[in-house]
Design a protein around this motif. Sequence first.
Motif, mmCIF file in Angstrom:
data_model
loop_
_atom_site.group_PDB
_atom_site.id
_atom_site.type_symbol
_atom_site.label_atom_id
_atom_site.label_comp_id
_atom_site.label_asym_id
_atom_site.label_seq_id
_atom_site.Cartn_x
_atom_site.Cartn_y
_atom_site.Cartn_z
ATOM 1 N N VAL A 86 -1.919 -22.038 -29.579
ATOM 2 C CA VAL A 86 -1.671 -22.058 -28.143
ATOM 3 C C VAL A 86 -0.819 -20.828 -27.842
ATOM 4 C CG1 VAL A 86 0.297 -23.645 -28.398
ATOM 5 C CG2 VAL A 86 -0.758 -23.322 -26.171
ATOM 6 N N ALA A 87 -1.356 -19.946 -26.998
ATOM 7 C CA ALA A 87 -0.717 -18.662 -26.715
ATOM 8 C C ALA A 87 -0.061 -18.702 -25.338
ATOM 9 C CB ALA A 87 -1.744 -17.535 -26.779
ATOM 10 N N ASP A 88 1.250 -18.533 -25.332
ATOM 11 C CA ASP A 88 1.999 -18.425 -24.080
ATOM 12 C C ASP A 88 2.027 -16.948 -23.693
ATOM 13 O OD1 ASP A 88 3.856 -18.203 -22.059
ATOM 14 O OD2 ASP A 88 5.499 -19.139 -23.156
ATOM 15 N N GLU A 89 1.256 -16.588 -22.661
ATOM 16 C CA GLU A 89 1.145 -15.193 -22.236
ATOM 17 C C GLU A 89 1.742 -14.983 -20.843
ATOM 18 O OE1 GLU A 89 -2.758 -13.572 -22.896
ATOM 19 O OE2 GLU A 89 -2.793 -14.220 -25.000
ATOM 20 N N ILE A 90 2.800 -15.733 -20.532
ATOM 21 C CA ILE A 90 3.376 -15.675 -19.191
ATOM 22 C C ILE A 90 3.968 -14.308 -18.861
ATOM 23 C CG2 ILE A 90 5.691 -16.487 -19.808
ATOM 24 C CD1 ILE A 90 5.582 -18.187 -17.203
ATOM 25 N N HIS A 91 4.387 -13.540 -19.887
ATOM 26 C CA HIS A 91 4.962 -12.217 -19.621
ATOM 27 C C HIS A 91 3.921 -11.103 -19.684
ATOM 28 C CE1 HIS A 91 9.107 -13.678 -19.631
ATOM 29 N NE2 HIS A 91 8.784 -14.423 -20.664
ATOM 30 N N SER A 92 2.650 -11.459 -19.808
ATOM 31 C CA SER A 92 1.608 -10.449 -20.015
ATOM 32 C C SER A 92 1.365 -9.575 -18.791
ATOM 33 C CB SER A 92 0.301 -11.118 -20.427
ATOM 34 O OG SER A 92 -0.177 -11.984 -19.402
ATOM 35 N N GLU A 93 1.769 -10.043 -17.619
ATOM 36 C CA GLU A 93 1.588 -9.249 -16.399
ATOM 37 C C GLU A 93 2.697 -8.226 -16.211
ATOM 38 O OE1 GLU A 93 1.335 -11.970 -13.166
ATOM 39 O OE2 GLU A 93 -0.393 -13.038 -13.979
ATOM 40 N N MET A 94 3.678 -8.246 -17.092
ATOM 41 C CA MET A 94 4.856 -7.399 -16.926
ATOM 42 C C MET A 94 4.979 -6.380 -18.056
ATOM 43 S SD MET A 94 7.660 -9.999 -15.358
ATOM 44 C CE MET A 94 8.562 -8.584 -14.721
ATOM 45 N N MET A 95 3.861 -5.749 -18.391
ATOM 46 C CA MET A 95 3.884 -4.720 -19.422
ATOM 47 C C MET A 95 4.595 -3.476 -18.885
ATOM 48 S SD MET A 95 2.462 -6.375 -21.798
ATOM 49 C CE MET A 95 2.461 -5.057 -23.004
ATOM 50 N N LEU A 96 5.476 -2.924 -19.704
ATOM 51 C CA LEU A 96 6.304 -1.783 -19.309
ATOM 52 C C LEU A 96 5.806 -0.498 -19.957
ATOM 53 C CD1 LEU A 96 9.736 -3.574 -19.838
ATOM 54 C CD2 LEU A 96 8.566 -3.233 -17.649
ATOM 55 N N ARG A 129 -11.237 -16.675 -30.122
ATOM 56 C CA ARG A 129 -11.931 -17.264 -28.964
ATOM 57 C C ARG A 129 -12.243 -18.738 -29.199
ATOM 58 N NH1 ARG A 129 -15.987 -14.929 -25.132
ATOM 59 N NH2 ARG A 129 -17.511 -16.540 -24.624
ATOM 60 N N ALA A 130 -12.611 -19.091 -30.422
ATOM 61 C CA ALA A 130 -13.034 -20.457 -30.725
ATOM 62 C C ALA A 130 -11.879 -21.388 -31.055
ATOM 63 C CB ALA A 130 -14.016 -20.442 -31.896
ATOM 64 N N ASN A 131 -10.676 -20.850 -31.198
ATOM 65 C CA ASN A 131 -9.579 -21.658 -31.746
ATOM 66 C C ASN A 131 -8.277 -21.436 -30.986
ATOM 67 O OD1 ASN A 131 -8.552 -23.473 -33.828
ATOM 68 N ND2 ASN A 131 -7.454 -21.683 -34.640
ATOM 69 N N SER A 132 -8.370 -21.316 -29.653
ATOM 70 C CA SER A 132 -7.134 -21.040 -28.918
ATOM 71 C C SER A 132 -7.173 -21.592 -27.512
ATOM 72 C CB SER A 132 -6.868 -19.531 -28.860
ATOM 73 O OG SER A 132 -7.847 -18.872 -28.071
ATOM 74 N N ILE A 133 -5.980 -21.877 -27.030
ATOM 75 C CA ILE A 133 -5.725 -22.232 -25.638
ATOM 76 C C ILE A 133 -4.655 -21.276 -25.146
ATOM 77 C CG2 ILE A 133 -4.770 -23.982 -24.092
ATOM 78 C CD1 ILE A 133 -5.928 -26.097 -26.011
ATOM 79 N N THR A 134 -4.915 -20.595 -24.041
ATOM 80 C CA THR A 134 -3.979 -19.601 -23.522
ATOM 81 C C THR A 134 -3.403 -20.081 -22.194
ATOM 82 O OG1 THR A 134 -5.084 -17.745 -24.599
ATOM 83 C CG2 THR A 134 -3.755 -17.235 -22.662
ATOM 84 N N GLY A 182 3.762 1.742 -19.285
ATOM 85 C CA GLY A 182 2.340 2.061 -19.309
ATOM 86 C C GLY A 182 1.551 1.346 -20.387
ATOM 87 N N GLY A 183 2.186 0.411 -21.078
ATOM 88 C CA GLY A 183 1.504 -0.306 -22.151
ATOM 89 C C GLY A 183 0.533 -1.342 -21.623
ATOM 90 N N GLY A 184 -0.367 -1.778 -22.485
ATOM 91 C CA GLY A 184 -1.363 -2.779 -22.123
ATOM 92 C C GLY A 184 -1.199 -4.049 -22.938
ATOM 93 N N HIS A 185 -1.666 -5.141 -22.375
ATOM 94 C CA HIS A 185 -1.607 -6.442 -23.050
ATOM 95 C C HIS A 185 -2.964 -6.778 -23.646
ATOM 96 C CE1 HIS A 185 -0.875 -10.661 -23.846
ATOM 97 N NE2 HIS A 185 -1.899 -10.985 -23.081
ATOM 98 N N VAL A 186 -2.940 -7.363 -24.833
ATOM 99 C CA VAL A 186 -4.171 -7.811 -25.499
ATOM 100 C C VAL A 186 -4.207 -9.336 -25.455
ATOM 101 C CG1 VAL A 186 -5.521 -7.777 -27.624
ATOM 102 C CG2 VAL A 186 -4.063 -5.817 -27.051
ATOM 103 N N PRO A 187 -5.012 -9.930 -24.586
ATOM 104 C CA PRO A 187 -5.112 -11.398 -24.559
ATOM 105 C C PRO A 187 -5.591 -11.925 -25.909
ATOM 106 C CG PRO A 187 -6.089 -10.454 -22.575
ATOM 107 C CD PRO A 187 -5.834 -9.313 -23.521
ATOM 108 N N PHE A 188 -4.953 -12.979 -26.380
ATOM 109 C CA PHE A 188 -5.256 -13.479 -27.721
ATOM 110 C C PHE A 188 -6.724 -13.857 -27.860
ATOM 111 C CE2 PHE A 188 -5.551 -16.828 -30.949
ATOM 112 C CZ PHE A 188 -4.991 -16.176 -32.025
#
Length: 392
Positions: A200-210, A226-231, A212-218
């Motif tokens: 289970v991936a908590d990505e609540i801070h993913s919208e706040m990349m500093l 993809r088959a083994n996660s809840i985000t 110029g960096g990018g976020h990689v959704p799990f």
Amino acid sequence: MEYDFDRKIDRAGSGALKYDALQERFGRPDLLPMWVADMDFATPDFIIDALRQRLEHPVMGYTIEPADYRPSIIDWLRELHGVEVDPSWLTFIPGIVKGIGMVVNLFTAPGDGVIIMPPVYYPFRIVPEENSRRVLYNPLIEQPDGRYAPDFEGLERLASDPGSKLLILSSPHNPAGIAWTRPQLERIAEICARHGVLVVADEIHSEMMLWGGGHVPFYTVSDAARANSITFAAPSKTFNIAGIVSSYAIVPDAELRERFFSYLKANELDEPTLFSPIATIAAYRHGHEWRRRMLAYVEGNIRFIEEFCSRHLPGIKALRPDASFLVWLDCRRLGLSHDELCSLFCDDCHLALNDGEMFGPGGEGFMRLNAAAPREVVAEGLRRIEAALSRR
């Protein structure tokens, strides 16, 4: 539009946890609060206006999900992360910590092992513990530059335990703000999938990349992920609407989705309150420019903290985050015990910060500082630390 992030807003007496719980949590009410992870910036006008417009209607009865709720999330994720999310993958959840509790209770049994990677957001430990699960520690490895990396060998050992059923992943990481790389996430996904450990991936801070960096959704890193996660994600941190529950889940796998979404529906936990989708749509449809300017201001605050520590606080090192407005302060060179460090910040500096030990093993000697405040407030907090240390 112009946005005034230097504006000081008096939140005392508004019911704000950050301000009005100081006596209860710290034993004194006269502290400058830099702890709870919400911002002291005004919630943007386009969200307030959308809520105000709805309040013009005099009936606050049962409501349905607005037609633009899921499309607004999908478009936002596409523009921010370059991912495509099917509408069927999405559902409202009544809070991310609550969502973690639901996953713990639905997908594990009492006595099962839940893996966390400390130092990490403390509800990751509290939720499984209070639900009679075994918390298994997979501590992060501190690097020479002070940053962290996952301990894959340790994760392999813990995941191979037949009793291990779940990994709670903080991505980007809280409290250190680390943005995990795609190879790191791929390896986590592979280990967990091979041993039947749900992520289970908590990505609540993913919208706040500093910076110029990018976020990689799990869920995008591999078929295994993809088959083994809840985000879980939400606009709440980015737009300062934590008091409006606006979280959502992304579950690409049909079997997991059916099991989790059916549970939510059976308990009416997938039905948002009246204002949640309104705030979400307003944020995601109108928030790009505000977000850009807010992040630029936060970056300026972080640079200010780094420079101040370097010049005036040689015993404290600020770890630069890749994401969010939280700064992980390494205070170990001060040579203080846990109680002494907490007393320094609370009793001598008159500051309310989160102490590192609450984040678990590896957090000893650290403090977490919230930099999402007018710069003068941040400067005042740092000056208090400098003055207190000069008196020692």
